[in-house]
Design a protein around this motif. Structure first.
Motif, PDB file in Angstrom:
ATOM      1  N   SER A  32       0.875  -1.141   0.139  1.00 46.89           N
ATOM      2  CA  SER A  32       0.052   0.217  -0.062  1.00 46.89           C
ATOM      3  C   SER A  32       0.888   1.313  -0.181  1.00 46.89           C
ATOM      4  CB  SER A  32      -1.005  -0.004   1.121  1.00 46.89           C
ATOM      5  OG  SER A  32      -1.867   1.035   1.094  1.00 46.89           O
ATOM      6  N   GLU A  33       1.858   1.237   1.002  1.00 48.45           N
ATOM      7  CA  GLU A  33       2.803   2.382   1.131  1.00 48.45           C
ATOM      8  C   GLU A  33       3.415   2.560  -0.210  1.00 48.45           C
ATOM      9  OE1 GLU A  33       4.473   2.116   4.880  1.00 48.45           O
ATOM     10  OE2 GLU A  33       2.953   2.724   6.002  1.00 48.45           O
ATOM     11  N   GLY A  34       4.078   1.512  -0.810  1.00 51.41           N
ATOM     12  CA  GLY A  34       4.794   1.457  -2.187  1.00 51.41           C
ATOM     13  C   GLY A  34       3.912   1.946  -3.175  1.00 51.41           C
ATOM     14  N   GLY A  35       2.712   2.115  -3.270  1.00 54.89           N
ATOM     15  CA  GLY A  35       1.702   2.539  -4.262  1.00 54.89           C
ATOM     16  C   GLY A  35       1.290   1.411  -5.208  1.00 54.89           C
ATOM     17  N   ALA A  36       1.125   0.131  -4.893  1.00 52.13           N
ATOM     18  CA  ALA A  36       0.897  -0.972  -5.520  1.00 52.13           C
ATOM     19  C   ALA A  36      -0.677  -0.724  -5.898  1.00 52.13           C
ATOM     20  CB  ALA A  36       1.021  -2.179  -4.792  1.00 52.13           C
ATOM     21  N   THR A  37      -0.796  -1.126  -7.141  1.00 56.44           N
ATOM     22  CA  THR A  37      -2.326  -0.911  -7.855  1.00 56.44           C
ATOM     23  C   THR A  37      -2.791  -2.311  -8.369  1.00 56.44           C
ATOM     24  OG1 THR A  37      -1.557  -0.667 -10.205  1.00 56.44           O
ATOM     25  CG2 THR A  37      -1.585   1.054  -8.738  1.00 56.44           C
ATOM     26  N   ARG A  38      -3.733  -2.461  -8.757  1.00 57.93           N
ATOM     27  CA  ARG A  38      -4.290  -3.987  -9.251  1.00 57.93           C
ATOM     28  C   ARG A  38      -3.488  -4.353 -10.528  1.00 57.93           C
ATOM     29  NH1 ARG A  38     -10.668  -5.086  -9.159  1.00 57.93           N
ATOM     30  NH2 ARG A  38      -9.766  -7.307  -9.340  1.00 57.93           N
ATOM     31  N   PHE A  74      -0.986 -15.596  -1.035  1.00 62.03           N
ATOM     32  CA  PHE A  74      -1.955 -15.207  -0.183  1.00 62.03           C
ATOM     33  C   PHE A  74      -2.178 -13.431  -0.130  1.00 62.03           C
ATOM     34  CE2 PHE A  74      -4.679 -14.901   3.886  1.00 62.03           C
ATOM     35  CZ  PHE A  74      -6.266 -14.970   3.186  1.00 62.03           C
ATOM     36  N   ALA A  75      -1.110 -12.820   0.075  1.00 59.85           N
ATOM     37  CA  ALA A  75      -1.213 -11.419  -0.166  1.00 59.85           C
ATOM     38  C   ALA A  75      -1.683 -10.867  -1.294  1.00 59.85           C
ATOM     39  CB  ALA A  75       0.194 -10.787   0.151  1.00 59.85           C
ATOM     40  N   GLY A  76      -1.086 -11.703  -2.358  1.00 58.12           N
ATOM     41  CA  GLY A  76      -1.344 -11.336  -3.955  1.00 58.12           C
ATOM     42  C   GLY A  76      -3.053 -11.558  -4.110  1.00 58.12           C
ATOM     43  N   ALA A  77      -3.321 -12.789  -3.568  1.00 55.86           N
ATOM     44  CA  ALA A  77      -4.818 -12.768  -3.645  1.00 55.86           C
ATOM     45  C   ALA A  77      -5.742 -11.923  -3.062  1.00 55.86           C
ATOM     46  CB  ALA A  77      -4.956 -14.261  -3.233  1.00 55.86           C
ATOM     47  N   THR A  78      -5.216 -11.222  -1.969  1.00 54.95           N
ATOM     48  CA  THR A  78      -6.231 -10.434  -1.218  1.00 54.95           C
ATOM     49  C   THR A  78      -6.133  -9.023  -1.079  1.00 54.95           C
ATOM     50  OG1 THR A  78      -4.680 -10.897   0.629  1.00 54.95           O
ATOM     51  CG2 THR A  78      -6.598 -12.121   0.449  1.00 54.95           C
ATOM     52  N   PHE A  79      -5.013  -8.685  -1.848  1.00 61.55           N
ATOM     53  CA  PHE A  79      -4.492  -6.925  -1.937  1.00 61.55           C
ATOM     54  C   PHE A  79      -5.212  -6.456  -2.960  1.00 61.55           C
ATOM     55  CE2 PHE A  79      -2.051  -3.431  -3.093  1.00 61.55           C
ATOM     56  CZ  PHE A  79      -2.014  -2.661  -1.777  1.00 61.55           C
ATOM     57  N   LYS A  80      -6.099  -5.540  -2.798  1.00 62.71           N
ATOM     58  CA  LYS A  80      -6.929  -4.918  -4.009  1.00 62.71           C
ATOM     59  C   LYS A  80      -7.896  -5.956  -4.593  1.00 62.71           C
ATOM     60  CE  LYS A  80      -4.473  -0.637  -4.475  1.00 62.71           C
ATOM     61  NZ  LYS A  80      -5.229   0.253  -3.535  1.00 62.71           N
ATOM     62  N   ARG A  81      -8.113  -7.127  -3.991  1.00 59.10           N
ATOM     63  CA  ARG A  81      -8.972  -8.150  -4.527  1.00 59.10           C
ATOM     64  C   ARG A  81      -8.188  -8.993  -5.557  1.00 59.10           C
ATOM     65  NH1 ARG A  81     -13.763  -4.918  -4.697  1.00 59.10           N
ATOM     66  NH2 ARG A  81     -15.028  -5.024  -2.824  1.00 59.10           N
ATOM     67  N   GLY A  82      -6.753  -8.780  -5.627  1.00 59.27           N
ATOM     68  CA  GLY A  82      -5.920  -9.670  -6.403  1.00 59.27           C
ATOM     69  C   GLY A  82      -5.227  -8.971  -7.375  1.00 59.27           C
ATOM     70  N   ILE A  83      -3.703  -9.218  -7.136  1.00 57.21           N
ATOM     71  CA  ILE A  83      -2.769  -8.636  -7.850  1.00 57.21           C
ATOM     72  C   ILE A  83      -2.007  -9.830  -8.505  1.00 57.21           C
ATOM     73  CG2 ILE A  83      -2.580  -6.316  -6.801  1.00 57.21           C
ATOM     74  CD1 ILE A  83       0.056  -7.439  -5.532  1.00 57.21           C
ATOM     75  N   ARG A  84      -1.341  -9.748  -9.533  1.00 54.50           N
ATOM     76  CA  ARG A  84      -0.729 -10.883 -10.134  1.00 54.50           C
ATOM     77  C   ARG A  84       0.564 -11.297  -9.264  1.00 54.50           C
ATOM     78  NH1 ARG A  84       0.116  -8.407 -16.074  1.00 54.50           N
ATOM     79  NH2 ARG A  84       0.348  -6.671 -14.545  1.00 54.50           N
ATOM     80  N   THR A  85       0.869 -12.474  -9.237  1.00 52.18           N
ATOM     81  CA  THR A  85       2.030 -12.961  -8.657  1.00 52.18           C
ATOM     82  C   THR A  85       3.141 -13.712  -9.426  1.00 52.18           C
ATOM     83  OG1 THR A  85       0.798 -14.790  -7.581  1.00 52.18           O
ATOM     84  CG2 THR A  85       0.944 -12.862  -6.302  1.00 52.18           C
ATOM     85  N   VAL A  86       4.147 -13.949  -9.427  1.00 56.62           N
ATOM     86  CA  VAL A  86       5.107 -14.898  -9.838  1.00 56.62           C
ATOM     87  C   VAL A  86       5.950 -15.649  -8.772  1.00 56.62           C
ATOM     88  CG1 VAL A  86       7.134 -14.995 -11.323  1.00 56.62           C
ATOM     89  CG2 VAL A  86       5.385 -13.465 -12.012  1.00 56.62           C
ATOM     90  N   ASN A  87       6.102 -16.913  -8.656  1.00 56.01           N
ATOM     91  CA  ASN A  87       6.868 -17.542  -7.719  1.00 56.01           C
ATOM     92  C   ASN A  87       8.205 -18.004  -8.482  1.00 56.01           C
ATOM     93  OD1 ASN A  87       4.900 -17.423  -5.943  1.00 56.01           O
ATOM     94  ND2 ASN A  87       4.192 -19.456  -6.268  1.00 56.01           N
ATOM     95  N   VAL A  88       9.288 -17.875  -7.448  1.00 52.07           N
ATOM     96  CA  VAL A  88      10.547 -18.141  -7.617  1.00 52.07           C
ATOM     97  C   VAL A  88      11.031 -18.933  -6.703  1.00 52.07           C
ATOM     98  CG1 VAL A  88      13.070 -17.734  -8.573  1.00 52.07           C
ATOM     99  CG2 VAL A  88      11.101 -16.263  -9.281  1.00 52.07           C
ATOM    100  N   PRO A  89      10.676 -20.271  -6.501  1.00 49.99           N
ATOM    101  CA  PRO A  89      11.019 -21.039  -5.363  1.00 49.99           C
ATOM    102  C   PRO A  89      12.562 -21.232  -5.036  1.00 49.99           C
ATOM    103  CG  PRO A  89      10.051 -22.366  -7.056  1.00 49.99           C
ATOM    104  CD  PRO A  89      10.213 -21.077  -7.540  1.00 49.99           C
ATOM    105  N   THR A  90      13.100 -21.194  -3.768  1.00 51.04           N
ATOM    106  CA  THR A  90      14.236 -21.324  -3.599  1.00 51.04           C
ATOM    107  C   THR A  90      14.694 -22.395  -2.791  1.00 51.04           C
ATOM    108  OG1 THR A  90      14.125 -19.808  -1.500  1.00 51.04           O
ATOM    109  CG2 THR A  90      14.922 -18.814  -3.702  1.00 51.04           C
TER     110      THR A  90
END
Length: 354
Positions: free
Chosen positions: A79-85, A103-119
């Motif tokens: 939010s503070e970083g200015g993220a939008t949908r 889960f943060a991606g699923a819920t922030f502004k009802r959903g922003i896109r995510t990419v996973n880079v598992p380590t």
């Protein structure tokens, strides 16, 4: 949300991730790490131009921090970083980061896109793939969450060189499970792999097979209403072990709990579905060779049984097991009486020499 994720088994992570980000239309990029992956893994991708300019969000490491407080801190920084949908959240880390970031991606502004880079190996073969996201709540693992597939998962076993043996073993337990629920072709090389010599290139091949098993079950049943429950094999008892270890304040790594759960649930599979004793012994031998036993005594049986009764996969008050009749012969929605379940705990303790 439909299951549309891509999975890329990388030959050159930096080049492939950079090309993917270049082709994608987004307004801001945020990178989520934990304190470990920020130090050990971010340096491996920091030269990608888009990541140099990205906003960084870092949470404390370990599953004990997969909490509502950590989730709220991610929301706050988005939010503070200015993220939008139209923003993108890249989750760089193990299962804790991909679960909570998803889960943060699923819920922030009802959903922003995510990419996973598992380590971690665990995240590569399990947590980062398949769209399950969540946090722990009230002492129960992944109690709050959503099905929310990432746009893409980039898997590269080079990250695994940053892992200690316990974390390699943790992910490998899920690969044993994928072998058991799929076919002899997948099962046999997994049980022949020598973890002590760690051939990373060959491991990449086994990981690709393992991920394909999970993707197949997820594609057939994205919301876990039927056959996707195959992926829960080893987890009903395993999650109970894991929750007990949390209550003791000495958390087991997820895959070590699953390895222990596999031993108990193979015993139940033998008892209820005729799973062959010779294969049961093979798997128990492999797990005993590589995994330290989880020690508990019969005074804790009722507590473990109670934890199984709280498992998310249950319907009403009945414990829902996924069991096997044979390698690849999955029997979902199996119900056993309490005596059989407690007998499987006896079997685990006897097999592991506790």
């Amino acid at each position: 949300m439909e299951n549309k994720q891509q999975v890329v088994i990388c030959q050159d992570l930096s080049a492939e991730l950079q090309a993917f980000l270049t082709d994608l239309d987004y307004d801001k990029l945020f990178v989520l790490t934990d304190t470990n992956t920020k130090e050990k893994c971010f340096p491996l991708v920091k030269d990608i131009p888009q990541l140099r300019e990205a906003a960084q969000i870092t949470v404390p490491a370990t599953d004990l921090n997969k909490t509502l407080d950590s989730l709220a801190s991610i929301w706050t920084q988005l939010s503070e970083g200015g993220a939008t949908r139209h923003s993108l959240l890249l989750n760089l880390g193990g299962g804790m980061v991909t679960d909570m970031g998803g889960f943060a991606g699923a819920t922030f502004k009802r959903g922003i896109r995510t990419v996973n880079v598992p380590t971690t190996l665990m995240a590569s073969v399990d947590a980062a793939v398949g769209g399950k996201t969540g946090i722990n709540f009230h002492g129960l693992k992944n109690e709050i969450g959503a099905f929310y597939p990432p746009l893409c998962v980039f898997i590269d076993c080079e990250f695994l060189r940053t892992l200690d043996r316990d974390n390699i073993l943790s992910g490998y337990a899920e690969m044993i499970k994928h072998g058991l629920i799929s076919s002899m072709e997948v099962y046999t090389p997994v049980l022949l792999y020598d973890i002590d010599t760690m051939n990373y290139q060959y491991l990449n091949t086994l990981v690709a097979q393992s991920v394909a098993v999970k993707e197949d079950f997820v594609a057939q049943d994205p919301k876990e209403r039927g056959i996707r429950k195959a992926l829960n094999f080893g987890h009903t008892v395993g999650h109970a072990f894991e929750s007990l270890s949390f209550q003791r304040g000495n958390p087991l790594l997820h895959g070590h709990a699953v390895a222990a759960g596999i031993v108990s649930e193979l015993f139940l599979s033998h008892r209820a579905c005729g799973f062959p004793m010779e294969k049961l012994s093979q798997v128990v031998y492999y797990i005993k060779e590589y995994y330290a036993p989880f020690a508990f005594d019969c005074k804790e049986y009722d507590a473990l049984y109670d934890l199984m009764r709280h498992d998310k996969k249950n319907e009403g008050d009945v414990i829902n097991f996924t069991l096997l009749g044979q390698v690849g012969d999955v029997r979902i929605n199996q119900h056993l009486d309490k005596a059989a379940v407690l007998e499987s705990l006896d079997f685990y303790r006897e097999s592991m020499g506790i």
